[in-house]
Design a protein around this motif. Sequence first.
Motif, PDB file in Angstrom:
ATOM      1  N   GLY A  82       5.796  30.686  -3.697  1.00 31.11           N
ATOM      2  CA  GLY A  82       6.746  30.012  -3.072  1.00 31.11           C
ATOM      3  C   GLY A  82       7.367  30.830  -2.003  1.00 31.11           C
ATOM      4  O   GLY A  82       7.753  30.341  -0.817  1.00 31.11           O
ATOM      5  N   PHE A  83       7.888  31.825  -2.505  1.00 33.93           N
ATOM      6  CA  PHE A  83       8.622  32.586  -1.460  1.00 33.93           C
ATOM      7  C   PHE A  83       7.774  33.049  -0.359  1.00 33.93           C
ATOM      8  O   PHE A  83       8.393  33.211   0.877  1.00 33.93           O
ATOM      9  N   LEU A  84       6.618  33.090  -0.350  1.00 35.12           N
ATOM     10  CA  LEU A  84       5.806  33.628   0.797  1.00 35.12           C
ATOM     11  C   LEU A  84       5.581  32.337   1.682  1.00 35.12           C
ATOM     12  O   LEU A  84       5.760  32.465   2.811  1.00 35.12           O
ATOM     13  N   TYR A  85       5.477  31.077   1.073  1.00 33.32           N
ATOM     14  CA  TYR A  85       5.335  30.085   1.846  1.00 33.32           C
ATOM     15  C   TYR A  85       6.268  29.721   2.751  1.00 33.32           C
ATOM     16  O   TYR A  85       6.488  29.364   4.058  1.00 33.32           O
ATOM     17  N   VAL A  86       7.733  30.181   2.192  1.00 30.06           N
ATOM     18  CA  VAL A  86       8.925  29.758   3.295  1.00 30.06           C
ATOM     19  C   VAL A  86       9.323  31.025   3.751  1.00 30.06           C
ATOM     20  O   VAL A  86      10.346  30.780   4.763  1.00 30.06           O
ATOM     21  N   MET A  87       9.053  32.236   3.761  1.00 25.59           N
ATOM     22  CA  MET A  87       9.429  33.252   4.360  1.00 25.59           C
ATOM     23  C   MET A  87       9.245  33.162   5.979  1.00 25.59           C
ATOM     24  O   MET A  87      10.073  33.405   6.822  1.00 25.59           O
ATOM     25  N   GLN A  88       8.157  32.626   5.930  1.00 23.11           N
ATOM     26  CA  GLN A  88       7.498  32.279   7.396  1.00 23.11           C
ATOM     27  C   GLN A  88       8.314  31.525   8.297  1.00 23.11           C
ATOM     28  O   GLN A  88       8.809  31.668   9.316  1.00 23.11           O
ATOM     29  N   GLU A  89       8.907  30.438   7.582  1.00 23.25           N
ATOM     30  CA  GLU A  89      10.053  29.511   8.078  1.00 23.25           C
ATOM     31  C   GLU A  89      11.453  30.164   8.530  1.00 23.25           C
ATOM     32  O   GLU A  89      11.796  29.867   9.368  1.00 23.25           O
TER      33      GLU A  89
ATOM     34  N   GLU B 110       9.717  19.780  13.319  1.00 22.63           N
ATOM     35  CA  GLU B 110       8.487  19.222  13.052  1.00 22.63           C
ATOM     36  C   GLU B 110       7.804  19.977  11.724  1.00 22.63           C
ATOM     37  O   GLU B 110       6.924  19.222  10.817  1.00 22.63           O
ATOM     38  N   ARG B 111       8.014  21.590  11.734  1.00 22.61           N
ATOM     39  CA  ARG B 111       6.911  22.150  11.070  1.00 22.61           C
ATOM     40  C   ARG B 111       7.596  22.410   9.657  1.00 22.61           C
ATOM     41  O   ARG B 111       6.851  22.663   8.580  1.00 22.61           O
ATOM     42  N   PHE B 112       8.858  22.223   9.356  1.00 21.23           N
ATOM     43  CA  PHE B 112       9.616  22.754   8.202  1.00 21.23           C
ATOM     44  C   PHE B 112       9.196  21.812   6.962  1.00 21.23           C
ATOM     45  O   PHE B 112       8.933  22.042   5.853  1.00 21.23           O
ATOM     46  N   PRO B 113       9.496  20.368   7.226  1.00 23.16           N
ATOM     47  CA  PRO B 113       9.362  19.573   6.347  1.00 23.16           C
ATOM     48  C   PRO B 113       8.048  19.693   5.259  1.00 23.16           C
ATOM     49  O   PRO B 113       8.162  19.674   4.143  1.00 23.16           O
ATOM     50  N   PRO B 114       7.063  19.573   6.112  1.00 25.69           N
ATOM     51  CA  PRO B 114       5.690  19.705   5.132  1.00 25.69           C
ATOM     52  C   PRO B 114       5.670  21.176   4.337  1.00 25.69           C
ATOM     53  O   PRO B 114       5.236  21.041   3.197  1.00 25.69           O
ATOM     54  N   VAL B 115       6.349  22.260   4.710  1.00 24.40           N
ATOM     55  CA  VAL B 115       6.328  23.588   3.994  1.00 24.40           C
ATOM     56  C   VAL B 115       7.286  23.284   2.830  1.00 24.40           C
ATOM     57  O   VAL B 115       6.959  23.382   1.763  1.00 24.40           O
ATOM     58  N   LEU B 116       8.462  22.702   3.291  1.00 23.72           N
ATOM     59  CA  LEU B 116       9.443  22.492   2.112  1.00 23.72           C
ATOM     60  C   LEU B 116       8.816  21.420   1.207  1.00 23.72           C
ATOM     61  O   LEU B 116       9.127  21.755  -0.188  1.00 23.72           O
ATOM     62  N   LYS B 117       8.096  20.521   1.452  1.00 26.50           N
ATOM     63  CA  LYS B 117       7.517  19.686   0.466  1.00 26.50           C
ATOM     64  C   LYS B 117       6.556  20.516  -0.411  1.00 26.50           C
ATOM     65  O   LYS B 117       6.537  20.166  -1.733  1.00 26.50           O
ATOM     66  N   GLU B 118       5.778  21.319   0.398  1.00 23.60           N
ATOM     67  CA  GLU B 118       4.855  22.166  -0.608  1.00 23.60           C
ATOM     68  C   GLU B 118       5.537  22.982  -1.355  1.00 23.60           C
ATOM     69  O   GLU B 118       5.351  23.085  -2.492  1.00 23.60           O
ATOM     70  N   PHE B 119       6.628  23.451  -0.732  1.00 21.06           N
ATOM     71  CA  PHE B 119       7.615  24.380  -1.855  1.00 21.06           C
ATOM     72  C   PHE B 119       7.970  23.753  -3.198  1.00 21.06           C
ATOM     73  O   PHE B 119       8.064  23.954  -4.167  1.00 21.06           O
ATOM     74  N   GLU B 120       8.526  22.593  -2.764  1.00 24.05           N
ATOM     75  CA  GLU B 120       8.983  21.509  -3.790  1.00 24.05           C
ATOM     76  C   GLU B 120       7.927  21.338  -4.837  1.00 24.05           C
ATOM     77  O   GLU B 120       8.051  21.527  -5.916  1.00 24.05           O
ATOM     78  N   ASN B 121       6.726  21.011  -4.213  1.00 18.75           N
ATOM     79  CA  ASN B 121       5.619  20.681  -5.359  1.00 18.75           C
ATOM     80  C   ASN B 121       5.384  21.823  -6.113  1.00 18.75           C
ATOM     81  O   ASN B 121       4.772  21.510  -7.338  1.00 18.75           O
ATOM     82  N   LEU B 122       5.508  22.863  -5.596  1.00 17.77           N
ATOM     83  CA  LEU B 122       5.089  24.083  -6.387  1.00 17.77           C
ATOM     84  C   LEU B 122       6.091  24.177  -7.825  1.00 17.77           C
ATOM     85  O   LEU B 122       5.687  24.717  -8.773  1.00 17.77           O
TER      86      LEU B 122
END
Lengths: 411, 167
Positions: free
Chosen positions: A144-151, A194-206
């Motif tokens: 999860g940390f890696l997913y959001v770090m890019q953002e 545009e790009r952050f909501p799907p990442v945040l959603k994915e992070f949340e799902n995790l």
Amino acid sequence: MSKPITKITPNAAVFFDNDPQDELITLNIGPTHPATHGVFQNVVQIDGERIVSGVSTIGYIHRAFEKIAEHRPFYQITPLTDRLNYCSAPINNMGWHMTVEKLLNIEIPKRVQYMRVIVMELARIADHIICNGILGVDTGAFSGFLYVMQEREFIYEIFEEICGARLTTNIGRIGGFERDFNEIAFRKIDEFLERFPPVLKEFENLFVRNRIFIERTSGVAAVTPEEALSYSWSGPILRATGVDYDVRVVAPYCAYEEFDFDVPVGTTGDVYDRFMVRNEEMWQSLKIIKQAVEKIGKEPAGIFHADVPAFYLPPKEQVYTNMEALIYHFKIVMGEWETPQSEVYHAVEGANGELGFYLIHDGGRSPYRLHFRRPSFINYQMFAPMSSGMLISDAIINMSSLNVIAGELDA
Amino acid sequence: MDKLNNQLIIERMESQFGSTFVVLGEPHGLLTISVEADQIIAFLQFLKEDENLRFNYLTDITGVHYPKEEKAFHIVYHVYNMLQNIRLRIKVAVAGPIPTVPTATVLWHGANWMERETYDFFGIIFEGHPDLRRILNMDELDVFPMRKEYPLEDPNRVDKKDFYFGR
């Protein structure tokens, strides 16, 4: 009258000379350990894996900011504020500039206020990303940390576009910004939306419905609203206990009253709720940024600072070519301003809570006294008392859920 | 009760404490009052527990040093009424060389570190504090660095004298 607090005992010194018959072990957590998230130490006494008592030692990176601020003109104090909460430096910068503007009675154009809102909310997202990502790491979920770090990197790119710096931004001027947001900055902000909501959603799902995560965080370090208020908590961790207190709402600055957003509150005040409150705040920040971009579109273009030549540093090219600009530049840099003798307290909603600036000015070149009300400093003092009776592993995730930033703790 | 404002706060305080406090002003709308050191806890307790006032949230405690004044140390309390969204600043002036005020930890747990910080920087003793130790500076330090007699830089340096800057 609030309920008497029974669970929490005040900070008490740890006994270092253990009785050998008594099987308690003294353990140092920190000062430098990945689990402490900064340079501070907790000396705890443990019985097995359970913490019996503890004491926090801070001050390892104390840099005397308040003393330094007494010797500097206003502009030179901005870099100090950067280094308070370096995860969301722009909020500190803006808070400081707003304090000075309040002192000097400077009115800020609407467009500039919206620009500030964008910068501050981006900083809030960057801060919460780190906190929640690291909370995942501390519970054993690294991806999860890696997913959001890019953002977060992308947010820093936006800051870079706006002011040239990424981490310690030194962003803003008294009265506004040094330059307008350029086309690329606006385009990047749009791209981020545009790009952050799907990442945040994915992070949340995790995390949100993850059985392991819930088991590790739910019910851990639960704090009642009475305890939280008695310890002067603020920010997401206070709201997680159910207290609906957000400086953006109760004392709006930068036209926050015009924005439509919710203040997420929790119910149990445990680690899970703190995670959820921060998570929801990121969604709300996105909503605010979107509105701010729309509002900027309706304002006359090209206004990025208030018309206050006595305090606003003139553009560099004018300083080189125009005598008046050179004089203003020199006077401002040397702190030769006409300022009232007054005192002012201004608070903004930092990523960790109420970030307050108490400024006493005697009309001189620098503040007579400047006190930073740092949310981390105040939030963290409950850590040692609340850890009594907790497992070490729970205390570690409790610490990451408090989001203690060492720079803000020590100032 | 009506929405609290500075005038109502003053009236309510006067009804309880008479004229034992001084209204210093309202800089930028924030009512600022001054009380005597021995009365501060009674004031804070009344502010916190009175049904009309309810300043139940301690925002901040800090100190200020005015070496030229007779009472050289000011302790500044910021309290906040969360329900009615109003702040109040209370100042206590005390004299050196060992300035002393009673501790507010009897009212708020959060006052603990705020007072330790104020002690650390100004040497103000908070009587009754459960654990009055230095917090940010090292324990061995024998001065209180935020007092004005301790300059930030070496006073013997000449390259920063005012006359080099035309003053």
